[in-house]
Motif scaffolding. Structure first.
Motif: not given
Length: 363
Positions: A292-297, A302-305
């Motif tokens: 995920i962190d390659l595209f959005l922080k 972005i929020l990650v669940a």
């Protein structure tokens, strides 16, 4: 250079999740001077559910779902400098592949473009005699729209000469901030068709949180959910046309991305919705997957669940002000690094490098 591209559909996104990707990539390549013809079969009622007409940047050839028609359009490959066979065309894929390899000129670049690499590779692993597995070495390159190093390594192990991911991205002319629409008003919205390899994750990441935060409002869009038991705070709106996606993304306080099981397990496979939502300036909550962190922080753009409990907690602590700040940062990031113009630069470089290498060998 002329590209003959054989895919599922460019003009219809009906049961065709690759449409947005095709449109973004090929439009950006056309802007770089490529002469593109897209060949698509008339199957699955897609032509009855067109959401765009053939664009001026690409010629579209629709052929009937018959072997005779397939052979006729495959013969057109001999006029192209680059011949692309996409995965999941939807009508006699193996026959189409063999016909394209037979008809492509010896000096043409032959590409297998996989728009669902985790599913394709799972199929190849289970079938050692699969026609694609036997023919991989006949393609000059495999391109994928996700998967990262795990997919690259697997394709090379299976005999591909090279494999390069060209990820989903944003077309800012198509997906961008718009005015909100009351029909999509909610605290959290999810858009996705009901599919076997997604349903359990939708239950976990969407339906479970709806019962944990009864004071929040939810909107569910997509086909196939009408008989699903839902809590009173969920409003099901059915199919949402592509012309409404921007409003769907920007109206709720947050939108949810839920990857299909195979994509989540493989990682490095951002769905088109990730970039569509970010392009509209939406606050996106996504299920957790590697890369995920390659595209959005995470936490800022972005929020990650990790599960439904995380979704409920994130939502419980979210305000419209915080959500809008995350959406603004996401929009700025994708415009700076993740548009289809960026992806076309990579594809163009790959094509030209291959062509130059062939010239040197010939000399």
């Amino acid at each position: 250079m002329k590209i003959a591209f054989y895919g599922s559909s460019l003009v219809s996104s009906y049961w065709n999740g690759a449409a947005t990707y095709y449109r973004g990539m090929l439009k950006s390549l056309a802007m770089k001077g490529y002469d593109i013809t897209f060949y698509e079969p008339d199957v699955y009622d897609r032509q009855k559910h067109r959401d765009i007409e053939p664009p001026d940047w690409c010629k579209v050839v629709v052929y009937e779902g018959s072997i005779g028609a397939l052979r006729r359009v495959a013969a057109c490959a001999r006029d192209a400098d680059i011949v692309v066979k996409a995965s999941g065309v939807g009508f006699e894929d193996d026959v189409l592949m063999s016909q394209l390899l037979e008809n492509a000129r010896p000096d043409a670049m032959k590409i297998f473009w996989d728009v669902d690499a985790p599913a394709t590779l799972a199929e190849l692993k289970e079938a050692p005699d699969h026609p694609l597995r036997r023919s991989l070495g006949c393609f000059d390159m495999v391109l994928t729209y996700g998967g990262g190093d795990p997919v690259v390594a697997t394709y090379r192990d299976l005999g591909a000469k090279d494999c390069v991911p060209i990820y989903n991205a944003l077309d800012p002319e198509t997906h961008h901030p718009v005015d909100r629409q009351d029909v999509f008003a909610a605290d959290l919205a999810f858009l996705g068709n009901r599919l076997p390899d997604r349903e359990d994750r939708v239950r976990q990441f969407f339906f479970e949180p709806t019962s944990k935060v009864p004071g929040r409002r939810f909107v569910l869009g997509g086909s196939g959910w009408s008989d699903k038991t839902m809590t009173p705070n969920v409003r099901y709106i059915g199919h949402v046309g592509t012309e409404q996606h921007n409003a769907f993304n920007v109206t709720p306080m947050a939108v949810l991305n839920i990857s299909r099981s195979s994509m989540a397990e493989t990682g490095f496979s951002p769905a088109t919705r990730v970039f569509e939502a970010a392009g509209a300036g939406a606050c996106l909550i996504t299920d957790d997957w590697r890369g995920i962190d390659l595209f959005l922080k995470p936490g800022e753009e972005i929020l990650v669940a990790r599960d439904g409990h995380d979704v409920a907690e994130l939502l419980d602590g979210l305000t419209r002000e915080k959500a809008e700040a995350i959406g603004r940062k996401a929009l700025a990031r994708v415009l700076a690094e993740h548009t289809y113009a960026h992806r076309a630069e990579l594809a163009d470089r790959l094509f030209r490098t291959w062509k130059e290498a062939r010239k040197e060998v010939a000399a």
